[in-house]
Design an enzyme around this catalytic site. Structure first.
Site, PDB file in Angstrom:
ATOM      1  N   GLU A 189       1.797  -5.014   2.675  1.00 40.80           N
ATOM      2  CA  GLU A 189       0.847  -4.135   3.367  1.00 40.80           C
ATOM      3  C   GLU A 189      -0.498  -4.832   3.587  1.00 40.80           C
ATOM      4  OE1 GLU A 189      -1.282   0.228   2.562  1.00 40.80           O
ATOM      5  OE2 GLU A 189      -0.449  -0.953   0.908  1.00 40.80           O
ATOM      6  N   LYS A 193       1.154   3.880  10.010  1.00 43.47           N
ATOM      7  CA  LYS A 193       1.323   4.769   8.863  1.00 43.47           C
ATOM      8  C   LYS A 193       1.055   6.210   9.272  1.00 43.47           C
ATOM      9  CE  LYS A 193       0.168   5.031   3.938  1.00 43.47           C
ATOM     10  NZ  LYS A 193      -0.668   4.452   2.864  1.00 43.47           N
ATOM     11  N   CYS A 201       3.240   1.668   1.869  1.00 38.15           N
ATOM     12  CA  CYS A 201       2.648   2.058   0.595  1.00 38.15           C
ATOM     13  C   CYS A 201       3.286   3.339   0.070  1.00 38.15           C
ATOM     14  CB  CYS A 201       1.134   2.187   0.743  1.00 38.15           C
ATOM     15  SG  CYS A 201       0.255   2.375  -0.819  1.00 38.15           S
TER      16      CYS A 201
END
Length: 530
Positions: free
Chosen positions: A286, A351, A404
């Site tokens: 990430e 995301k 994440c």
């Protein structure tokens, strides 16, 4: 046992609160990295007995009658979440000069808030409370319902769900493919609480029989699923996972960005180890790219030069949109980008589920007035994507990428096998150091693999990076705080027309059955009393 239960039931004041707190803290031993599930056979009987004694002095109104149960559940939750999530505060020590003041709010404030969920669970259980096994059924349903609510209320934070304690190893993870985590929460709390029946022996044989039957089915199904022959496949994808182990103090430091980027390129260019094949896919963690590509187009050229023909790089990066015209806001996305051997971005996903106060500020204008800004994720606030789509890999393989802590949400990560053959998780757990946090996060990836019946590729900046097979088994992994690579050929099953996992129905069915059973026993007890 009867004498012990009696003493616990009669506790009051600070002694009752302390025991509830300690019982909750003990239950954390069932979570990673400890995986001592037997601790829950101590915690939950204590909670049952505490709730047996959670009654108000008569006469009392509705709220006052339920307050002792709420307080008991709240203290149990505070012990559980404080012992299980204390490491969250470590993120604020990365830039201690700026954010150390907020450490108590993170390390203590978050458990304080999450404890309200377990206070609610205790109240819900107490409303259905009856003698014998009825109260065990009520407690299991109430905690199952509460853990489900924890997946989405206030943006959701289903970290360390209670059902994980019943899944410490792959053999014991397989049931989640049938009942889901929500179902496992219900069944685990029931089994863990059954020893409370030893004190009064009401429905003891029935309770023990059900608990033994559930445990046997849990182990038996796991053994059958994990040992049954798997249909062979000739289709594989050769993967390299890069773990650069970059210090967070350097991550956004403009003076060392070129060195950080060079480290990633060097690891990507390394020759495969003996017996390993040249990777088709290279995976970076990430936000591993230390700058914006539109500001450094030469970085894309360097990536293209580092890749061999046919190779694809998937990298965590910050993506910028907007600002092209006067007055247009600039938006930043926490993204995974696919880069071809020509140095071109061929696809990207952003995301969807952002971390409050880490990647964005809820009620930003109001928070700015009191001086509260983003705490940990980087030098900018992120925007959330509206949707996601599978990314194309070599040979027509499709991958669903989650960034994440998106991986901790079961329904967000429930993919359709007809459109996805591999799950990718990129993360940066360096914020939390070598604490239980990264191990607990990795466990979430294992459970997602089993739920979906698909392999998971995980790249983490400082660990734990690894490859998990569809049964939750770790095929290979890199330890915490090491720099290195994993080269592995990952089997890819042929796409099927199978719909998304059917546990999304079964988990609610289990909660419904337990609620009806607990409610029925409660009603029967009232009728007998009258």
């Amino acid at each position: 046992m009867t004498r012990l239960a009696g003493r616990i039931i009669l506790l009051w004041g600070w002694k009752r609160a302390l025991l509830a707190f300690v019982a909750g803290a003990i239950a954390v031993l069932g979570q990673a990295p400890y995986d001592f599930f037997a601790a829950c056979f101590v915690s939950f009987p204590i909670l049952v007995w505490l709730l047996d004694g959670a009654v108000a002095d008569a006469p009392a109104g509705f709220v006052r009658r339920l307050w002792p149960a709420f307080a008991t559940g709240w203290w149990f939750g505070f012990g559980y979440f404080l012992a299980g999530l204390w490491w969250i505060g470590g993120a604020l020590l990365v830039e201690a000069d700026s954010y150390a003041w907020a450490l108590p709010f993170a390390a203590i404030g978050i458990p304080l808030i999450l404890s309200f969920f377990y206070g609610f669970a205790a109240v819900a259980a107490r409303l259905l409370w009856s003698d014998g096994i009825g109260r065990i059924l009520a407690l299991a349903f109430a905690f199952g319902l509460t853990e489900w609510l924890r997946t989405f209320l206030f943006t959701g934070f289903p970290w360390n769900p209670l059902g994980f304690a019943a899944m410490p190893v792959p053999l014991l993870m397989q049931s989640v493919s049938v009942v889901g985590v929500a179902g496992m929460n219900v069944l685990a709390v029931f089994v863990f609480s059954v020893p409370a029946l030893l004190a009064d022996r009401r429905n003891l044989k029935l309770g023990l029989s059900l608990a033994v039957a559930l445990a046997a089915a849990h182990v038996g199904y796991g053994y059958w699923r994990i040992t049954r022959p798997v249909a062979p496949t000739d289709k594989t994808i050769n993967v390299r996972i890069v773990q650069p182990n970059i210090d967070l103090t350097e991550k956004w430091d403009g003076r060392v960005r070129d060195r950080v980027f060079a480290t990633l390129l060097d690891l990507s260019r390394e020759a495969p180890k003996a017996g390993a094949r040249k990777p088709d896919l290279i995976l970076w963690p990430e936000t591993s790219v230390p700058f914006l590509f539109n500001e450094r187009p030469d970085a894309l050229v360097a990536i293209g030069d580092a890749l061999d023909d046919g190779q694809l790089l998937m990298a965590g990066a910050v993506r910028e949109e907007g600002g092209a015209t006067a007055g247009e806001d600039v938006r930043y996305y926490n993204s995974v980008v696919s880069i071809s051997d020509k140095g071109e971005i061929v696809d990207a996903i952003d995301k969807v589920h952002l971390v409050p106060f880490g990647e964005y500020i809820p009620f930003a204008d109001l928070m700015a007035r009191i001086g509260l800004t983003q705490l940990v994720a980087g030098p900018m606030n992120f925007a959330a994507a509206a949707s996601r789509h599978p990314l194309s890999l070599t040979g027509g393989v499709k991958a669903s990428a989650f960034i994440c802590y998106e991986i901790i949400f079961p329904r967000l990560t429930a993919v359709d096998a007809a459109s996805t053959q591999i799950i990718v998780n990129v993360t940066n757990d360096a914020w939390f150091g070598d604490t239980p946090g990264p191990y607990q996060h990795f466990r979430q990836s294992q459970i997602r693999a089993v739920e979906n019946g698909l392999p998971v590729l995980r790249a983490a900046n400082t660990g734990i990076s690894g490859i998990v097979d569809p049964f939750g088994r770790v095929v290979d992994a890199l330890a915490m705080n090491v720099r290195g690579i994993i080269d592995l050929s990952v089997p890819v099953a042929a796409p099927t027309a199978t719909a998304a996992p059917f546990w999304r129905v079964n988990d609610f069915l289990i909660m419904f059955v337990f609620a009806v059973a607990a409610g029925g026993l409660k009603l029967r007890q009232r009728l007998r009393a009258n």
